[in-house]
Design a protein around this motif. Structure first.
Motif, PDB file in Angstrom:
ATOM      1  N   GLY A  20       0.815  -1.200   0.000  1.00 36.99           N
ATOM      2  CA  GLY A  20       0.000   0.000   0.000  1.00 36.99           C
ATOM      3  C   GLY A  20       0.849   1.251   0.000  1.00 36.99           C
TER       4      GLY A  20
ATOM      5  N   ARG B 114      -0.721  -3.803   2.183  1.00 32.51           N
ATOM      6  CA  ARG B 114      -2.133  -3.571   1.924  1.00 32.51           C
ATOM      7  C   ARG B 114      -2.864  -4.901   1.898  1.00 32.51           C
ATOM      8  NH1 ARG B 114      -2.495  -1.952  -3.520  1.00 32.51           N
ATOM      9  NH2 ARG B 114      -3.019  -4.133  -3.966  1.00 32.51           N
TER      10      ARG B 114
ATOM     11  N   ASP C 217      -6.592  -6.610   0.967  1.00 25.45           N
ATOM     12  CA  ASP C 217      -7.896  -6.441   0.335  1.00 25.45           C
ATOM     13  C   ASP C 217      -8.973  -7.086   1.202  1.00 25.45           C
ATOM     14  OD1 ASP C 217      -6.776  -5.137  -1.849  1.00 25.45           O
ATOM     15  OD2 ASP C 217      -6.513  -6.986  -2.981  1.00 25.45           O
TER      16      ASP C 217
ATOM     17  N   SER D  99     -14.147   0.776   6.827  1.00 20.45           N
ATOM     18  CA  SER D  99     -13.341   1.817   6.186  1.00 20.45           C
ATOM     19  C   SER D  99     -12.799   2.831   7.178  1.00 20.45           C
ATOM     20  CB  SER D  99     -14.180   2.550   5.129  1.00 20.45           C
ATOM     21  OG  SER D  99     -14.618   1.664   4.136  1.00 20.45           O
TER      22      SER D  99
ATOM     23  N   GLU E 128      -2.646  -1.287   5.845  1.00 21.94           N
ATOM     24  CA  GLU E 128      -3.564  -0.522   5.001  1.00 21.94           C
ATOM     25  C   GLU E 128      -4.652  -1.449   4.468  1.00 21.94           C
ATOM     26  OE1 GLU E 128      -3.664   1.929   0.766  1.00 21.94           O
ATOM     27  OE2 GLU E 128      -1.746   1.595   1.778  1.00 21.94           O
TER      28      GLU E 128
ATOM     29  N   ALA F 127      -7.768  -2.140   1.960  1.00 24.71           N
ATOM     30  CA  ALA F 127      -8.476  -1.755   0.745  1.00 24.71           C
ATOM     31  C   ALA F 127      -9.851  -2.395   0.824  1.00 24.71           C
ATOM     32  CB  ALA F 127      -7.723  -2.240  -0.490  1.00 24.71           C
TER      33      ALA F 127
ATOM     34  N   GLU G   8     -13.752  -3.078  -0.010  1.00 22.48           N
ATOM     35  CA  GLU G   8     -14.822  -3.068  -1.000  1.00 22.48           C
ATOM     36  C   GLU G   8     -16.084  -3.582  -0.310  1.00 22.48           C
ATOM     37  OE1 GLU G   8     -16.175  -4.964  -5.331  1.00 22.48           O
ATOM     38  OE2 GLU G   8     -14.294  -5.593  -4.387  1.00 22.48           O
TER      39      GLU G   8
END
Length: 293
Positions: free
Chosen positions: A24, A30, A32, A44, A54, A56, A58
């Motif tokens: 990240g 990072r 996911d 978030s 970090e 990410a 969705e």
């Protein structure tokens, strides 16, 4: 089926399944993370503050999210869904952790005439049977909030002895994506919506509460909840049960393990209106051998 204590689960988590963590910003690892729409804000914002990794994030309806992973169209390191049943029925994972609970409520817009009528109504469902009140809900084929709305109405029909309640309330033009449902209040598109308590609390929307026999948040009424069910488009039948949220880790990278420990802690969920019981996290299934038993 093994059951671990909260301390042992948080202390160690065994090997996962597939993905590798990425890199990240500023050289941080990072990870996911694919989450239910109702977890978007908590993941978030608050979850990110609980780990140096970090994230990410969705967000999608849980049924759709589980299908994306099962079909190989998404490969997240961590998946958190609004119904642990989907880990078995759609994703076919070997194990998962239950991390939180919730309950259904009827949020309303106090700035509209329809919302005002919902706030004052006794019983709560009377205005929903009128064309003067616009109702929002999510698609039961795509996410648990949608089929839990159907469960609430089915249970309410029995509880209030109103056998035609679901037909009187439901219409085909009421569905919105879970991540957009409450945003409809901002535009005045809906006067009321079936949502999770957490969704209303974190956005400061007023809501009507349901009796525990209806709201799907009380384990004492499990047998009563199970009297109703919904069949997904793939033919899988989902039975009503107390609302729980589950998560699974899908790789053994250090960054993913670190992030998943934060997921299991549950302290990122309570500020957003979720219920984090003392028994959580509860790990279910073929638990990795490195988890202390």
């Amino acid at each position: 089926m093994a059951r671990q204590t909260r301390r042992s689960v948080l202390a160690a988590l065994g090997s996962g399944l597939f993905l590798t963590a990425g890199c990240g910003a500023f050289g941080r690892e990072r990870v996911d993370v694919l989450v239910a729409g109702s977890l978007q804000k908590a993941a978030s914002e608050t979850l990110q503050t609980r780990t140096d990794v970090e994230l990410a994030v969705e967000a999608r309806g849980s049924v759709g999210a589980a299908r994306l992973v099962a079909d190989g169209k998404r490969d997240p390191a961590i998946v958190a869904l609004a119904d642990p049943t989907l880990f078995d029925r759609v994703m076919d994972t070997a194990w998962y952790a239950v991390v939180a609970s919730n309950e259904m409520v009827l949020a309303y817009n106090p700035q509209t005439d329809g919302g005002t009528s919902v706030a004052a109504a006794e019983p709560w469902y009377d205005p929903l049977q009128s064309d003067d009140v616009s109702l929002g809900r999510t698609d039961p084929a795509l996410d648990p909030l949608g089929y839990r709305t159907l469960f609430v109405l089915a249970l309410a029909a029995d509880y209030y002895d109103e056998p035609g309640l679901s037909d009187a309330v439901l219409a085909s033009d009421q569905t919105y994506p879970e991540t957009q449902l409450l945003a409809q209040f901002e535009t005045g598109a809906v006067d009321a919506a079936f949502v999770y308590r957490s969704m209303a609390i974190e956005r400061d929307y007023p809501f009507r509460e349901f009796p525990p026999e209806i709201h799907l948040g009380d384990p004492a009424h499990t047998a009563q909840y199970r009297e109703t069910s919904y069949e997904l488009p793939n033919g899988t039948t989902i039975g009503a049960s107390p609302i729980e949220y589950g998560a699974v880790r899908r790789d053994e990278q250090e960054a993913t393990r670190t992030a998943f420990e934060a997921v299991l802690s549950g302290d990122w969920l309570a500020p957003h209106g979720f219920t984090v019981r003392e028994e959580y996290p509860r790990v279910v299934g073929d638990v990795p051998s490195t988890v202390t038993r």
